[in-house]
Design a protein around this motif. Structure first.
Motif, PDB file in Angstrom:
ATOM      1  N   ALA A 245      -0.052   4.164  -2.729  1.00 53.36           N
ATOM      2  CA  ALA A 245      -0.366   5.530  -2.312  1.00 53.36           C
ATOM      3  C   ALA A 245       0.602   6.536  -2.910  1.00 53.36           C
TER       4      ALA A 245
ATOM      5  N   TYR B 149       0.793  -1.227   0.000  1.00 55.62           N
ATOM      6  CA  TYR B 149       0.000   0.000   0.000  1.00 55.62           C
ATOM      7  C   TYR B 149       0.830   1.284   0.000  1.00 55.62           C
ATOM      8  N   PRO B 150       2.024   1.351   0.609  1.00 51.53           N
ATOM      9  CA  PRO B 150       2.777   2.600   0.485  1.00 51.53           C
ATOM     10  C   PRO B 150       3.145   2.930  -0.963  1.00 51.53           C
TER      11      PRO B 150
ATOM     12  N   ALA C 283       1.211   5.634   4.583  1.00 46.72           N
ATOM     13  CA  ALA C 283       0.980   5.850   3.160  1.00 46.72           C
ATOM     14  C   ALA C 283       1.461   7.233   2.722  1.00 46.72           C
TER      15      ALA C 283
ATOM     16  N   SER D 278      -2.091   3.327   9.217  1.00 44.83           N
ATOM     17  CA  SER D 278      -1.609   3.045   7.860  1.00 44.83           C
ATOM     18  C   SER D 278      -1.699   4.288   6.986  1.00 44.83           C
TER      19      SER D 278
ATOM     20  N   SER E 111      -5.120   2.323  -5.630  1.00 44.06           N
ATOM     21  CA  SER E 111      -5.189   3.573  -4.875  1.00 44.06           C
ATOM     22  C   SER E 111      -5.696   4.696  -5.763  1.00 44.06           C
TER      23      SER E 111
ATOM     24  N   TYR F  25      -8.954   3.477   4.051  1.00 44.10           N
ATOM     25  CA  TYR F  25      -8.693   2.068   3.771  1.00 44.10           C
ATOM     26  C   TYR F  25      -9.591   1.261   4.700  1.00 44.10           C
TER      27      TYR F  25
END
Length: 396
Positions: A29, A25-26, A65, A61, A219, A54
């Motif tokens: 994002a 997810y990073p 992100a 998180s 994302s 999310y």
């Protein structure tokens, strides 16, 4: 004192089948957020607050992100509102700007999902949808998984009340899969015949597999700014104004109506839509392009009626007349919708915002709706919340 609010920049990743590519997810994002900032022509240091949505993930998180974009000490709020999470982040960013608290906020949503049907994470406490499921089980025999059961049951009720056909529901999926062929961000870009939709794996009620949104990774992001910010940065030629927005959660009618259609949020949608039309000074006839929450084909048809595109019971007639695709009265889900574009829960609402921003700028390539001047967004999460947003170009 309130201020006018604008979308200055948008960005999203391609939506992918969970596990199809190696990313976390990073990285999602960073990709969506960087695109949105670049689209607005600003730096992350211009952002004063961040709202990050999310559904599946650990606490904070959202901070992790946005740290991929910078670490400037700004307030970052983590948002979780089921399938309407992305539009809830958008709603909160819009509120912050409209109130005059900040001139620039970033709304970002992401999801890294497990394969297969949605499941619970915490099994040692009551599930938030339990009240809805117990109420529905009094109307239709319970089945698993819960989401297609709920929306399939609503479809069955519509068929019983109004004579809607399985072909009308399936035709919505045909349309959305066809639309997605021209969307490079869509998880699926394949066209199917009506027969192929009908003959795909049965799920529940009128629903077959190709009428159901998939689990997805991805994302989306949007830069939300004030009128002053637009003027200071010369963004008037590409900014899109949010001219109406409303969030509504479950009401007594959700349960008192003893209706599967109400239990999946039709009343919430109707109330939010009425507020948005009043705020924006528009009617459904003024709208050109719509991105709505077609988690299942049945819900798209129910939403036609709840948004006031037609009377209750007439959604099937809109489908048969081709009124919700190119050449019709409205183009609904030019992106391919959730059914074909994909549905990473936290990102969906911001992907819808991105698509409508591109449409109003005239920058949607082969998906472009001719003369699009008013856009409407609908994003719903059971349990429950709906967010509806109306948009116009800043200059036209």
């Amino acid at each position: 004192m309130t201020t006018r609010v604008f979308v200055a920049g948008v960005g999203m990743t391609k939506f992918e089948k969970p596990g199809a590519i190696e990313w976390d997810y990073p990285q999602m994002a960073q990709q969506a957020g960087t695109k949105a900032l670049d689209d607005a022509g600003i730096d992350y240091t211009d952002v004063e607050q961040g709202y990050v949505g999310y559904v599946y993930g650990e606490s904070t998180s959202g901070q992790r992100a946005l740290y991929e974009l910078g670490m400037t000490g700004i307030p970052i709020v983590n948002v979780n509102n089921n399938c309407s999470t992305g539009s809830t982040a958008l709603f909160l960013a819009t509120q912050a700007v409209r109130s005059g608290t900040v001139d620039c906020a970033l709304a970002l949503g992401f999801e890294k999902m497990q394969k297969g049907s949605l499941g619970s994470t915490f099994d040692d406490r009551e599930q938030p949808m339990m009240r809805h499921l117990l109420a529905l089980a009094e109307l239709q025999e319970f089945a698993m998984p819960p989401a297609p059961y709920m929306f399939g049951a609503a479809g069955l009720e519509h068929m019983e009340r109004y004579g809607t056909t399985v072909e009308q529901f399936a035709s919505i999926a045909v349309k959305n899969h066809r639309h997605s062929q021209h969307n490079p961000y869509a998880q699926f870009q394949d066209e199917y015949t009506l027969q192929e939709i009908l003959e795909s794996k049965p799920i529940y009620g009128p629903l077959t597999k190709l009428q159901c949104s998939p689990t997805s990774d991805g994302s989306g992001a949007a830069v939300i700014v004030s009128e002053r910010f637009v003027e200071q940065h010369g963004l008037g030629d590409r900014a899109v104004e949010i001219v109406g927005q409303s969030m509504v959660t479950d009401m007594n009618s959700t349960f008192d109506d003893k209706s599967a259609i109400s239990l999946v949020g039709a009343d919430m949608t109707r109330k939010a839509a009425e507020r948005v039309y009043q705020q924006a000074g528009i009617t459904p006839d003024d709208v050109d392009v719509i991105e709505l929450h077609d988690c299942f084909s049945t819900n798209e048809l129910l939403t036609y009626e709840a948004l006031g595109l037609c009377a209750a019971g007439d959604g099937g007639k809109l489908v048969d007349a081709g009124e919700t695709t190119y050449g019709g009265r409205w183009v609904v889900n030019p992106s391919g919708g959730l059914i074909s574009k994909g549905h990473p829960l936290g990102a969906t609402g911001l992907a819808q915002c991105s698509e409508l921003t591109w449409q109003l700028r005239g920058a949607a390539d082969k998906r472009q709706v001719d003369g699009a001047a008013v856009a409407l967004q609908h994003n719903i999460g059971l349990g429950g919340a709906v967010v509806i947003t109306a948009y116009r170009p800043a200059q036209r």
